[in-house]
Enzyme design. Structure first.
Site, PDB file in Angstrom:
ATOM      1  N   HIS A  81      -5.186  -4.953 -50.382  1.00 15.06           N
ATOM      2  CA  HIS A  81      -5.773  -4.651 -49.067  1.00 15.06           C
ATOM      3  C   HIS A  81      -7.133  -5.334 -48.936  1.00 15.06           C
ATOM      4  O   HIS A  81      -7.921  -5.324 -49.877  1.00 15.06           O
ATOM      5  CB  HIS A  81      -5.935  -3.127 -48.936  1.00 15.06           C
ATOM      6  CG  HIS A  81      -6.195  -2.666 -47.537  1.00 15.06           C
ATOM      7  ND1 HIS A  81      -7.404  -2.864 -46.905  1.00 15.06           N
ATOM      8  CD2 HIS A  81      -5.412  -2.010 -46.651  1.00 15.06           C
ATOM      9  CE1 HIS A  81      -7.339  -2.351 -45.680  1.00 15.06           C
ATOM     10  NE2 HIS A  81      -6.141  -1.825 -45.507  1.00 15.06           N
ATOM     11  N   GLY A 161     -30.091  -2.370 -45.613  1.00 14.26           N
ATOM     12  CA  GLY A 161     -29.988  -2.712 -47.036  1.00 14.26           C
ATOM     13  C   GLY A 161     -30.328  -4.158 -47.327  1.00 14.26           C
ATOM     14  O   GLY A 161     -30.620  -4.937 -46.415  1.00 14.26           O
ATOM     15  N   GLY A 170     -20.856  -4.404 -53.641  1.00 12.46           N
ATOM     16  CA  GLY A 170     -20.477  -5.171 -52.460  1.00 12.46           C
ATOM     17  C   GLY A 170     -21.176  -4.635 -51.225  1.00 12.46           C
ATOM     18  O   GLY A 170     -22.267  -4.072 -51.315  1.00 12.46           O
TER      19      GLY A 170
END
Lengths: 299, 299
Positions: A81, A161, A170
């Site tokens: 996915h 961030g 990630g």
């Protein structure tokens, strides 16, 4: 009384210990009900679906996501996915009494918190800050493996961030979308062309309603055809309006409606509008439903 | 998931200590939600309305009624509302997933328990054992003051408990009835005759639907008329059927419907039927409503 739904997609679908640890952050929390936990080994991905009052939901979701960031190492992740990070996508879905604006505030508060934990965050759908970030597919293009490169592109500067690549976690996508209502209408004909024409008349892309996706299908075992639809924002394109439009278009072909299907979960507010329209009860409110008194108990 | 509503009418509306003591038996019980406690000094009567899962509700109702029997002395009771005992009337009202049969079992179990405590008990409405006991008015005729005489008549032998007169507690009536749905339809005309004719066409007594009571009214401030209805069993005479019949009768006079009103509480199942009829979603179930997941929490 306000209810929001959260659907957290994390990049772990095999390691049951990790999944259990993450799940613990949302179970046995007063005011939060876990509806579904769906792990797929092949996708190597788990989706947590839970609902509750916005403040508690925000706290829970922060805890869940922090735990997933702590336990998942993306450098070792494989799966079929598409994904861009340990906590991959977190949509906030208004269910009851929550405005889009309020839900966006939640997503932003959550995004800010995750950014402070060193995760690059992108806002999508109704919470997007730029049009090109509305689409999840766009944001996730190149996936985790392409993220380091992507972050070097000023156009893909994260909304929260660090812009530096965090190899372990990630990036994360969060935002607001409405509950999708799957609504199919069956027609008393075997002529799939009629279903196709009506689907075309309904769907946004070809001139129909703003929040409808639609296709025509044959249902051979029933000797019928179907207009199969997804309503992506039932507050702006309500079910009854689509039903009446399908009925009206079917009439021009002399075709009647055999029946319809609401597939899967539906928010009560989507049905409130159906009741109000057809019974013409302009002042009806969900607070009048006797069982809804029990909902207060939960909160 | 099953929900029943209970509406206990006790013969005390002034003494707050007594009312509070009685109320305590149903508050802070997991799975039971008190919707309303309504005391009327003039009637000298308090009505407790609460809902929950049948087993817990039965236990709670036994406790509530025992406490009222303990604390209330009918020899000292005066009040303007008709009454026959300390715990006067206790209807069990199916709200969700409860059949009439199951509710009758509850009423009988409750009646048997109260009978064992020395209270004469009569079953009424759907739980009546004899046609002449279906009507509360019939059972209560002569009231508490006439009860001693009434009990001497073999025709009024109680269904449970002693046939001797219990001066302190009097008798109790319990049974099953459906939630009453108050549904008014406003018509775009000032001719109250049209509302009267439509009301006549709808109501049971003059040839209409079995579970409809209806009158025609003028709403002078709105320059409209109204067909004002009570639906006494929405499972057998559903709202949509009445709406469509009113609409059809209005059409013959060239009158349109300006709007309608659902007044007060409505069970979700009554609206489920509206959604199923108008959207033709034959297989829809209340379990699909997202918020209903929260109801499990309560139980």
């Amino acid at each position: 009384m306000k209810i929001i739904l959260c659907e957290v997609n994390i990049s772990e679908g095999e390691n049951l210990e990790v999944i259990e640890e993450v799940k613990k952050t949302i179970t046995n929390v007063k005011g939060v009900k876990v509806i579904d936990v769906n792990s797929d080994k092949n996708h190597n991905r788990t989706v947590f679906t839970y609902i509750g009052e916005p403040n508690i939901m925000l706290e829970c979701t922060k805890k869940l996501a922090s735990k997933a960031v702590e336990l998942i190492d993306m450098t070792k992740h494989t799966g079929s996915h598409p994904r861009i990070g340990a906590v991959d996508v977190v949509p906030f879905v208004p269910i009851k009494g929550v405005t889009t604006e309020e839900a966006i505030q939640m997503a932003r508060s959550f995004g800010k918190y995750m950014g402070e934990q060193g995760v690059a965050v992108y806002y999508y759908e109704d919470a997007a800050l730029k049009p090109e970030r509305e689409s999840l597919v766009n944001i996730r293009k190149g996936q985790y493996e392409g993220l380091e490169e992507k972050l070097k592109n000023p156009e893909w500067m994260p909304d929260e961030g660090p812009a530096e690549f965090n190899a372990k976690s990630g990036a994360m996508v969060t935002g607001v979308r409405f509950s999708l209502v799957a609504f199919n209408v069956n027609l008393n004909t075997e002529d799939v062309e009629i279903a196709n024409k009506i689907a075309k008349a309904m769907r946004h892309i070809s001139g129909g309603f703003r929040y409808v996706r639609a296709i025509g299908l044959s249902i051979t075992d029933k000797k019928m055809v179907q207009v199969s639809m997804n309503l992506t924002n039932y507050t702006k394109t309500p079910i009854h309006r689509v039903m009446e439009a399908v009925k009206s278009e079917a009439e021009r072909y002399g075709v009647t409606i055999a029946g319809a299907e609401l597939v899967g979960p539906v928010p009560m507010e989507a049905l409130e509008e159906v009741v109000k329209y057809y019974l013409k009860v302009h002042d009806f409110s969900l607070g009048q439903i006797i069982e809804n008194n029990l909902l207060d108990e939960v909160q």
